[in-house]
Design a protein around this motif. Structure first.
Motif, PDB file in Angstrom:
ATOM      1  N   MET A  31       0.834  -1.191   0.000  1.00 28.84           N
ATOM      2  CA  MET A  31       0.000   0.000   0.000  1.00 28.84           C
ATOM      3  C   MET A  31       0.870   1.242   0.000  1.00 28.84           C
ATOM      4  SD  MET A  31      -3.309   0.617  -0.038  1.00 28.84           S
ATOM      5  CE  MET A  31      -4.011  -0.854   0.708  1.00 28.84           C
ATOM      6  N   LEU A  32       0.622   2.131  -0.944  1.00 28.99           N
ATOM      7  CA  LEU A  32       1.417   3.350  -1.039  1.00 28.99           C
ATOM      8  C   LEU A  32       1.077   4.308   0.095  1.00 28.99           C
ATOM      9  CD1 LEU A  32       1.206   4.054  -4.879  1.00 28.99           C
ATOM     10  CD2 LEU A  32       3.302   3.629  -3.586  1.00 28.99           C
ATOM     11  N   PRO A  33       2.085   4.885   0.759  1.00 26.70           N
ATOM     12  CA  PRO A  33       1.797   5.884   1.794  1.00 26.70           C
ATOM     13  C   PRO A  33       1.135   7.131   1.220  1.00 26.70           C
ATOM     14  CG  PRO A  33       4.046   5.058   1.977  1.00 26.70           C
ATOM     15  CD  PRO A  33       3.515   4.580   0.675  1.00 26.70           C
ATOM     16  N   SER A  34       1.455   7.460  -0.037  1.00 22.59           N
ATOM     17  CA  SER A  34       0.891   8.648  -0.669  1.00 22.59           C
ATOM     18  C   SER A  34       0.905   8.458  -2.182  1.00 22.59           C
ATOM     19  CB  SER A  34       1.702   9.896  -0.286  1.00 22.59           C
ATOM     20  OG  SER A  34       1.274  11.016  -1.031  1.00 22.59           O
ATOM     21  N   ILE A  35      -0.145   8.865  -2.837  1.00 19.91           N
ATOM     22  CA  ILE A  35      -0.185   8.768  -4.300  1.00 19.91           C
ATOM     23  C   ILE A  35       0.502   9.965  -4.955  1.00 19.91           C
ATOM     24  CG2 ILE A  35      -2.274   7.355  -4.312  1.00 19.91           C
ATOM     25  CD1 ILE A  35      -3.875   9.857  -4.978  1.00 19.91           C
ATOM     26  N   ALA A  36       1.095  10.837  -4.135  1.00 21.87           N
ATOM     27  CA  ALA A  36       1.895  11.930  -4.703  1.00 21.87           C
ATOM     28  C   ALA A  36       3.298  11.465  -5.052  1.00 21.87           C
ATOM     29  CB  ALA A  36       1.970  13.088  -3.715  1.00 21.87           C
ATOM     30  N   SER A  37       3.692  10.285  -4.587  1.00 23.09           N
ATOM     31  CA  SER A  37       5.012   9.756  -4.920  1.00 23.09           C
ATOM     32  C   SER A  37       5.053   9.370  -6.398  1.00 23.09           C
ATOM     33  CB  SER A  37       5.342   8.562  -4.028  1.00 23.09           C
ATOM     34  OG  SER A  37       4.342   7.578  -4.136  1.00 23.09           O
ATOM     35  N   PRO A  38       6.260   9.280  -6.976  1.00 27.36           N
ATOM     36  CA  PRO A  38       6.341   9.091  -8.431  1.00 27.36           C
ATOM     37  C   PRO A  38       6.422   7.624  -8.848  1.00 27.36           C
ATOM     38  CG  PRO A  38       8.503   9.613  -7.565  1.00 27.36           C
ATOM     39  CD  PRO A  38       7.571   9.619  -6.384  1.00 27.36           C
ATOM     40  N   VAL A  39       6.227   7.395 -10.140  1.00 33.99           N
ATOM     41  CA  VAL A  39       6.481   6.103 -10.759  1.00 33.99           C
ATOM     42  C   VAL A  39       7.997   5.908 -10.852  1.00 33.99           C
ATOM     43  CG1 VAL A  39       6.280   4.768 -12.897  1.00 33.99           C
ATOM     44  CG2 VAL A  39       4.327   6.090 -12.047  1.00 33.99           C
ATOM     45  N   VAL A  40       8.464   4.708 -10.471  1.00 34.87           N
ATOM     46  CA  VAL A  40       9.889   4.405 -10.500  1.00 34.87           C
ATOM     47  C   VAL A  40      10.113   3.178 -11.376  1.00 34.87           C
ATOM     48  CG1 VAL A  40      10.392   5.478  -8.271  1.00 34.87           C
ATOM     49  CG2 VAL A  40       9.656   3.098  -8.357  1.00 34.87           C
ATOM     50  N   LYS A  41      11.359   2.744 -11.462  1.00 35.71           N
ATOM     51  CA  LYS A  41      11.688   1.613 -12.329  1.00 35.71           C
ATOM     52  C   LYS A  41      11.026   0.312 -11.866  1.00 35.71           C
ATOM     53  CE  LYS A  41      16.168   3.614 -13.543  1.00 35.71           C
ATOM     54  NZ  LYS A  41      17.649   3.475 -13.515  1.00 35.71           N
ATOM     55  N   ALA A  42      10.738   0.189 -10.579  1.00 31.84           N
ATOM     56  CA  ALA A  42      10.124  -1.031 -10.050  1.00 31.84           C
ATOM     57  C   ALA A  42       8.605  -1.029 -10.165  1.00 31.84           C
ATOM     58  CB  ALA A  42      10.527  -1.217  -8.581  1.00 31.84           C
ATOM     59  N   THR A  43       8.010   0.044 -10.664  1.00 27.64           N
ATOM     60  CA  THR A  43       6.550   0.144 -10.728  1.00 27.64           C
ATOM     61  C   THR A  43       6.047  -0.591 -11.971  1.00 27.64           C
ATOM     62  OG1 THR A  43       6.690   2.311  -9.667  1.00 27.64           O
ATOM     63  CG2 THR A  43       4.596   1.721 -10.699  1.00 27.64           C
ATOM     64  N   ASN A  44       5.493  -1.778 -11.771  1.00 30.29           N
ATOM     65  CA  ASN A  44       4.907  -2.524 -12.897  1.00 30.29           C
ATOM     66  C   ASN A  44       3.390  -2.548 -12.861  1.00 30.29           C
ATOM     67  OD1 ASN A  44       4.641  -4.134 -10.672  1.00 30.29           O
ATOM     68  ND2 ASN A  44       5.414  -5.996 -11.640  1.00 30.29           N
ATOM     69  N   CYS A  45       2.813  -2.106 -11.727  1.00 30.01           N
ATOM     70  CA  CYS A  45       1.353  -2.114 -11.623  1.00 30.01           C
ATOM     71  C   CYS A  45       0.901  -1.121 -10.582  1.00 30.01           C
ATOM     72  CB  CYS A  45       0.854  -3.522 -11.267  1.00 30.01           C
ATOM     73  SG  CYS A  45      -0.938  -3.643 -11.034  1.00 30.01           S
ATOM     74  N   LEU A  46      -0.239  -0.462 -10.849  1.00 29.25           N
ATOM     75  CA  LEU A  46      -0.937   0.387  -9.887  1.00 29.25           C
ATOM     76  C   LEU A  46      -2.353  -0.152  -9.757  1.00 29.25           C
ATOM     77  CD1 LEU A  46       0.281   3.931 -11.041  1.00 29.25           C
ATOM     78  CD2 LEU A  46       1.041   2.641  -9.044  1.00 29.25           C
ATOM     79  N   LEU A  47      -2.641  -0.682  -8.585  1.00 30.20           N
ATOM     80  CA  LEU A  47      -3.932  -1.333  -8.356  1.00 30.20           C
ATOM     81  C   LEU A  47      -4.785  -0.455  -7.451  1.00 30.20           C
ATOM     82  CD1 LEU A  47      -5.911  -3.717  -8.444  1.00 30.20           C
ATOM     83  CD2 LEU A  47      -4.569  -4.790  -6.620  1.00 30.20           C
ATOM     84  N   ALA A  48      -5.866   0.080  -8.025  1.00 31.94           N
ATOM     85  CA  ALA A  48      -6.833   0.860  -7.260  1.00 31.94           C
ATOM     86  C   ALA A  48      -8.114   0.040  -7.189  1.00 31.94           C
ATOM     87  CB  ALA A  48      -7.073   2.210  -7.906  1.00 31.94           C
ATOM     88  N   ALA A  49      -8.173  -0.852  -6.223  1.00 35.13           N
ATOM     89  CA  ALA A  49      -9.286  -1.801  -6.121  1.00 35.13           C
ATOM     90  C   ALA A  49     -10.519  -1.130  -5.535  1.00 35.13           C
ATOM     91  CB  ALA A  49      -8.862  -2.992  -5.268  1.00 35.13           C
ATOM     92  N   SER A  50     -11.663  -1.699  -5.877  1.00 37.76           N
ATOM     93  CA  SER A  50     -12.933  -1.234  -5.318  1.00 37.76           C
ATOM     94  C   SER A  50     -13.228  -2.012  -4.045  1.00 37.76           C
ATOM     95  CB  SER A  50     -14.050  -1.414  -6.336  1.00 37.76           C
ATOM     96  OG  SER A  50     -14.235  -2.796  -6.620  1.00 37.76           O
ATOM     97  N   SER A  51     -14.277  -1.630  -3.357  1.00 37.96           N
ATOM     98  CA  SER A  51     -14.660  -2.307  -2.117  1.00 37.96           C
ATOM     99  C   SER A  51     -15.128  -3.732  -2.378  1.00 37.96           C
ATOM    100  CB  SER A  51     -15.757  -1.514  -1.403  1.00 37.96           C
ATOM    101  OG  SER A  51     -16.879  -1.336  -2.274  1.00 37.96           O
ATOM    102  N   GLN A  52     -15.575  -4.058  -3.602  1.00 38.63           N
ATOM    103  CA  GLN A  52     -15.965  -5.425  -3.929  1.00 38.63           C
ATOM    104  C   GLN A  52     -14.745  -6.317  -4.143  1.00 38.63           C
ATOM    105  OE1 GLN A  52     -17.364  -2.737  -5.505  1.00 38.63           O
ATOM    106  NE2 GLN A  52     -19.326  -2.835  -4.349  1.00 38.63           N
ATOM    107  N   GLU A  53     -13.648  -5.735  -4.628  1.00 42.12           N
ATOM    108  CA  GLU A  53     -12.443  -6.518  -4.891  1.00 42.12           C
ATOM    109  C   GLU A  53     -11.557  -6.667  -3.655  1.00 42.12           C
ATOM    110  OE1 GLU A  53     -11.297  -5.494  -9.443  1.00 42.12           O
ATOM    111  OE2 GLU A  53     -11.216  -3.835  -8.022  1.00 42.12           O
TER     112      GLU A  53
END
Length: 769
Positions: A348-370
């Protein structure tokens, strides 16, 4: 018996222990082409985005940069640079929150885009056949390429290994939701095979296997087609389709599936002659060597029920995560954040203001159903399901207890670092215990301690090297001086050598002299100087005494004075031989004087000349003599008077002589006091004589003779006092005028006492007649 390579060529596969089959949820993004991220006003590029050392800054605030320009320079074998994702200006270089579960800050360069997206000068190539291996490795390192499968290990270090038997290209991508590698293989298979050819050139393996799960048929088809057109120097390449099972994409698990071999605990796959790289890494190598483009963007799967549009995107490294989510229609969910990575191994990201880096292969913004809020952990029921699901054959329950107790020794004994953090144990745990989170914290703590220990060892090595260097420099200087001295000595004449030898002998003599003598402190030196001065004074005094004794041989008066001085000196020496200090000697003399004064005050009729004689006895004897013989009584009184004056003078001389050496003022005062005491004693004797009953003498002539004798003795005693006072060696007073006045007063008093004594004697003569 078939060899391993023969079994691999036949397509044999092996199974792995444990593993799970969670829902994949890949259909939303695997069928859609890769989109391009829209430009943003500002990009945030952390200086360290890989495992290893970060580079040295090459820019400063206010500098203009171009797209692809290096912002840092690699400064070590495991260091990688970072590059500008677009053209613009550097507006700040400061610590900002990192894209890491810890939420810690790291140095980040903020680039304000100018909107033109101008590239730096590039030099594309048609191939790599004319390049040396070192040149290829340097190009890969300068491009900042790291493992894009999630480990972000510097790629050039793995490509520099020798003795590789098998090269594995990992396209399994077993994590649920993630389809970045799948879409990359579907759209860029040709570029990937070109990158694989470069890897084959550097590693020279015997076999190349491209592993893909069986739930990616489009990617399998695209890669097979690209391999049919690819050309490799020596290795045979093939696509190997494996069953879908999580975590088959783990490096060690994939090696076990393809070869049946297990990587030993604490070892790397290179120990078995195997090297693996991700398909995205092979693509980045092709872009660096062929197109002269560094790693400034990557494919990111943006997915989850909280997004209105789920897709894969080419995202420049340094793009704020919130901008990526906004482009995909992000709708924030209550109590649910954004996960970087998949649902199994992501965080879980502490803040979505942080940037995309070389290790970022996925950004998962799940819903309450998922995804629901993390449930409260309950007590372990010891069901053992975590151990069954672990693909590394560990004991997750034991590791969790040791991690909770922060027992690093036990954790490492149970092979904590063999854990790939796949999350299978936490997935099957009926008590919802966050096992992987505890392992990560324990690993981070152990690594921090190891880094501190390594830093201490490196500091020790640097210190020892410095000491050795200083010693070498010292030895070099000594040798240089020695050679220079030898050169000078060779050029010197015989006379000059003799002079130098004599000078050296004198120096050595001076150096050896202090060593033979005991060292003394400044206080001892002062005492020695005072002792020498006293010795000189005593010697002078002895010479003066010898001269004085010679002079007194011809003069009876001087001889008498010299004898008196000798007696005083003898008393002084007796006092000096005593261990009592000088201050105590003064006090003793004063005490004696005070005692005499008290005795005279209490017993005015006492005989001063004989302290041992009791006053009552003296009175009784005197009365008896008077009653028996008037002549003898008169003679006794005259004798007692003379003795009293004589004893007073002797006491005066002794006290004055003792104190005169110490203090001139006190000596003068003492002499005056002694004369006054003598006068007082004489007056007491006269008073006693006058008060006694007069007896009629039998013979007037004898009485007159006795009075004349007493008068003569009194005059003689006064003359002795004057002579002794005049001939005593006068100490140097502090004030000459006061000393002269004191002597004059003393003489006047002595004369006055003599006159009074003569007057009394004349009166006695008249009375007798």
């Amino acid at each position: 018996m078939q060899t391993l390579l023969e079994q691999i060529d036949q397509g044999k596969l092996w199974n792995i222990p444990g593993g799970i089959h969670p829902p994949t949820n890949k259909a939303h993004t695997s069928a859609r082409p890769i989109a391009t991220m829209a430009p943003v006003p500002r990009y945030y590029v952390p200086v360290s985005q890989h495992i290893g050392d970060h580079g040295r800054l090459l820019v400063k605030v206010g500098d203009k940069v171009l797209k692809g320009q290096a912002l840092t320079q690699a400064s070590g074998p495991r260091a990688l640079p970072v590059h500008a994702p677009t053209s613009g200006h550097v507006v700040s270089i400061e610590p900002l929150q990192a894209s890491h579960p810890s939420g810690l800050s790291e140095i980040t360069l903020c680039i304000e885009a100018d909107g033109q997206d101008h590239w730096r000068a590039r030099s594309p190539r048609l191939g790599f056949q004319g390049l040396e291996n070192d040149t290829l490795l340097n190009i890969i390192q300068s491009a900042g390429i790291a493992g894009l499968g999630g480990a972000v290990f510097p790629s050039h270090t793995k490509l520099a290994l020798s003795g590789t038997e098998l090269l594995i290209i990992n396209g399994v991508e077993c994590e649920p939701y993630i389809t970045a590698d799948d879409r990359l293989m579907q759209e860029c298979a040709q570029e990937i095979t070109q990158g694989i050819a470069i890897l084959e050139r550097l590693l020279t393996p015997k076999r190349i296997l491209i592993a893909i799960e069986d739930d990616k048929p489009a990617a399998v088809k695209a890669m097979e087609a690209a391999l049919n057109q690819a050309e490799f120097e020596s290795a045979e390449a093939s696509v190997r389709v494996i069953p879908t099972k999580y975590p088959s994409g783990g490096e060690k698990q994939l090696i076990q599936i393809l070869t049946g071999q297990e990587v030993p605990s604490g070892k790397l796959p290179s120990a078995l002659g195997i090297v693996s790289h991700n398909v995205a890494t092979a693509y980045a190598v092709k872009k660096a060597v062929y197109d002269d483009e560094p790693l400034i963007q990557r494919v990111v799967t943006v997915t989850g029920g909280a997004l209105s549009e789920q897709q894969n995107m080419w995202v420049p490294i340094g793009t704020p995560i919130h901008a990526v989510l906004e482009q995909c229609g992000y709708q924030p969910q209550a109590k649910l954040g954004v996960v970087m990575g998949g649902p199994m191994m992501g965080f879980m990201l502490p803040s979505i203001a942080s940037p995309v880096v070389k290790a970022t292969n996925c950004l998962l913004a799940a819903s309450s159903q998922e995804m629901t809020e993390s449930p409260q952990a309950r007590a372990c029921i010891r069901c053992g399901e975590c151990a069954v699901a672990c693909p590394a054959k560990l004991q997750p329950q034991q590791l969790y207890w040791y991690a909770q107790a922060n027992d690093a020794e036990k954790s490492q004994a149970y092979n904590l670092f063999d854990c790939i953090e796949c999350g299978c144990c936490a997935y099957v745990c009926p008590s919802d215990i966050p096992l992987v989170e505890a392992y990560r914290i324990q690993k981070a703590d152990i690594r921090a301690k190891q880094i501190q220990q390594q830093a201490a060892e490196e500091a020790k090595i640097r210190f020892e090297a410095r000491i050795q260097r200083l010693e070498q420099e010292k030895q070099a200087r000594a040798n240089k001086h020695k050679k220079a001295a030898q050169k000078r000595q060779a050029s010197m004449s015989a006379d000059q050598k003799d002079l130098v030898a004599q000078a050296m002998a004198r120096v050595k003599a001076k150096q050896s002299q202090p060593e033979s003598e005991p060292q003394s402190d400044p206080g001892d030196a002062k005492k020695a100087a005072v002792a020498k001065a006293l010795a000189r004074a005593k010697a002078k005094k002895q010479v003066a005494e010898s001269e004085q004794s010679t002079a007194t041989e011809t003069d009876p008066k001087k001889a008498a004075v010299a004898r008196a001085l000798a007696k005083a000196k003898a008393k002084k020496q007796a006092q000096a031989s005593d261990s009592t200090p000088q201050a105590d000697a003064k006090k003793a003399a004063i005490a004696r004087a005070v005692a005499k004064a008290k005795a005279k005050r209490d017993n005015p009729d006492a005989d001063v000349a004989s302290p041992a004689t009791k006053p009552n006895d003296a009175v009784a004897t005197t009365g008896k003599a008077i009653s028996q013989d008037p002549k003898k009584a008169a003679i006794a009184r005259a004798v007692a008077k003379a003795k009293a004056k004589q004893q007073a003078a002797q006491a005066e001389n002794a006290e004055v002589t003792t104190e005169a050496v110490e203090d001139p003022k006190k000596a003068a005062i003492a002499r005056a006091v002694a004369k006054a005491k003598a006068k007082q004693q004489a007056a007491k004797v006269e008073t006693q004589t006058a008060n006694e009953p007069e007896a009629v003498p039998e013979d007037p002539k004898k009485a007159a003779i006795a009075r004349a004798v007493a008068k003569a003795k009194a005059k003689q005693q006064a003359a002795k006092v004057e002579t002794q006072t005049a001939n005593e060696p006068e100490p140097m007073p502090e004030d000459p005028k006061k000393a002269a006045i004191a002597r004059a007063v003393a003489k006047a008093k002595a004369k006055r006492a003599a006159q009074l004594a003569a007057k009394d004697n004349n009166k006695g003569d008249t009375d007798g007649v």
